[in-house]
Design a protein around this motif. Sequence first.
Motif, short mmCIF file in Angstrom:
data_model
loop_
_atom_site.label_atom_id
_atom_site.label_comp_id
_atom_site.label_asym_id
_atom_site.label_seq_id
_atom_site.Cartn_x
_atom_site.Cartn_y
_atom_site.Cartn_z
N GLY A 62 0.80 -1.22 0.00
CA GLY A 62 0.00 0.00 0.00
C GLY A 62 0.83 1.26 0.00
O GLY A 62 0.30 2.37 0.08
N TYR A 63 2.14 1.13 -0.09
CA TYR A 63 3.04 2.28 -0.16
C TYR A 63 4.30 1.88 -0.89
O TYR A 63 4.51 0.71 -1.20
N GLY A 64 5.15 2.85 -1.14
CA GLY A 64 6.42 2.61 -1.83
C GLY A 64 7.11 3.94 -2.08
O GLY A 64 6.85 4.92 -1.38
N PHE A 65 7.96 3.97 -3.09
CA PHE A 65 8.63 5.21 -3.46
C PHE A 65 7.82 5.88 -4.56
O PHE A 65 7.55 5.29 -5.60
N TYR A 66 7.44 7.13 -4.30
CA TYR A 66 6.61 7.89 -5.21
C TYR A 66 7.47 8.78 -6.10
O TYR A 66 8.50 9.29 -5.66
N LEU A 67 7.01 8.99 -7.31
CA LEU A 67 7.67 9.92 -8.21
C LEU A 67 7.32 11.33 -7.74
O LEU A 67 6.14 11.63 -7.50
N VAL A 68 8.32 12.18 -7.61
CA VAL A 68 8.11 13.56 -7.21
C VAL A 68 8.24 14.43 -8.45
O VAL A 68 9.25 14.37 -9.15
N GLU A 69 7.20 15.22 -8.72
CA GLU A 69 7.22 16.08 -9.89
C GLU A 69 6.70 17.47 -9.53
O GLU A 69 5.95 17.63 -8.56
N LEU A 70 7.14 18.45 -10.30
CA LEU A 70 6.65 19.81 -10.10
C LEU A 70 5.18 19.88 -10.45
O LEU A 70 4.75 19.31 -11.46
N GLN A 71 4.40 20.59 -9.65
CA GLN A 71 3.01 20.82 -10.00
C GLN A 71 2.92 21.58 -11.31
O GLN A 71 2.08 21.29 -12.15
N ASP A 72 3.79 22.55 -11.45
CA ASP A 72 3.81 23.37 -12.65
C ASP A 72 4.60 22.64 -13.75
O ASP A 72 5.81 22.60 -13.71
N GLY A 73 3.91 22.01 -14.66
CA GLY A 73 4.56 21.36 -15.78
C GLY A 73 4.79 19.87 -15.63
O GLY A 73 5.15 19.20 -16.60
N GLY A 74 4.62 19.32 -14.43
CA GLY A 74 4.78 17.89 -14.24
C GLY A 74 6.19 17.37 -14.48
O GLY A 74 6.37 16.20 -14.79
N ILE A 75 7.20 18.22 -14.30
CA ILE A 75 8.59 17.80 -14.53
C ILE A 75 9.04 16.90 -13.38
O ILE A 75 8.98 17.29 -12.21
N PRO A 76 9.49 15.66 -13.69
CA PRO A 76 9.96 14.77 -12.62
C PRO A 76 11.30 15.23 -12.07
O PRO A 76 12.20 15.61 -12.81
N LEU A 77 11.41 15.18 -10.73
CA LEU A 77 12.61 15.65 -10.03
C LEU A 77 13.36 14.51 -9.35
O LEU A 77 14.58 14.55 -9.21
#
Length: 169
Positions: A62-77
């Motif tokens: 039910g959990y794991g490592f999530y992709l983190v992205e900018l809200q503005d533009g959806g750029i993955p960080l």
Amino acid sequence: MKVLETDRLNLRRQTAEDAAFMLELWNDSSWIQNIGDTGVRTVEDARSRIVNGAVEMYEKLGYGFYLVELQDGGIPLGICGFAKRDFLEEPDVGFAFLPRYWGQGYAYEAASAVMEYGKSVLGFTRIAAFTSEKNEPSGKLLEKLGLQFEKLIPYPGSDEMVRLYSVDV
């Protein structure tokens, strides 16, 4: 699927479509130095690792490592989230970002949200973390998040010792 939102970031479940980004992250020299070489060298290998790693963990735990992205533009960080490792009693929080996004507060913002999510939604009462002995920046971030250094422990399957941190939440 979006899991969390902060002022600047969205944290969502990884999908096979994130393979190109994850390939870049897993092969970045900072990942290899601080986390280790995954051996993933192609987009297809990355897709497989996502499906057999992150996606499987979401389904199982039910959990794991999530992709983190900018809200503005959806750029993955980078990635941020939890794992459950056989050698630790409690889930551990972790994060990794491409170096071009370091020093902008993204890791702290994402990890703070993940820690709160672990406590309030997932019901964790204790959270662990570990870093390589040489990874001082990650250790400082863990301490900023409220985790405290406990001790050095051996990392299973290697000769390396890692720094173990934890916090009661």
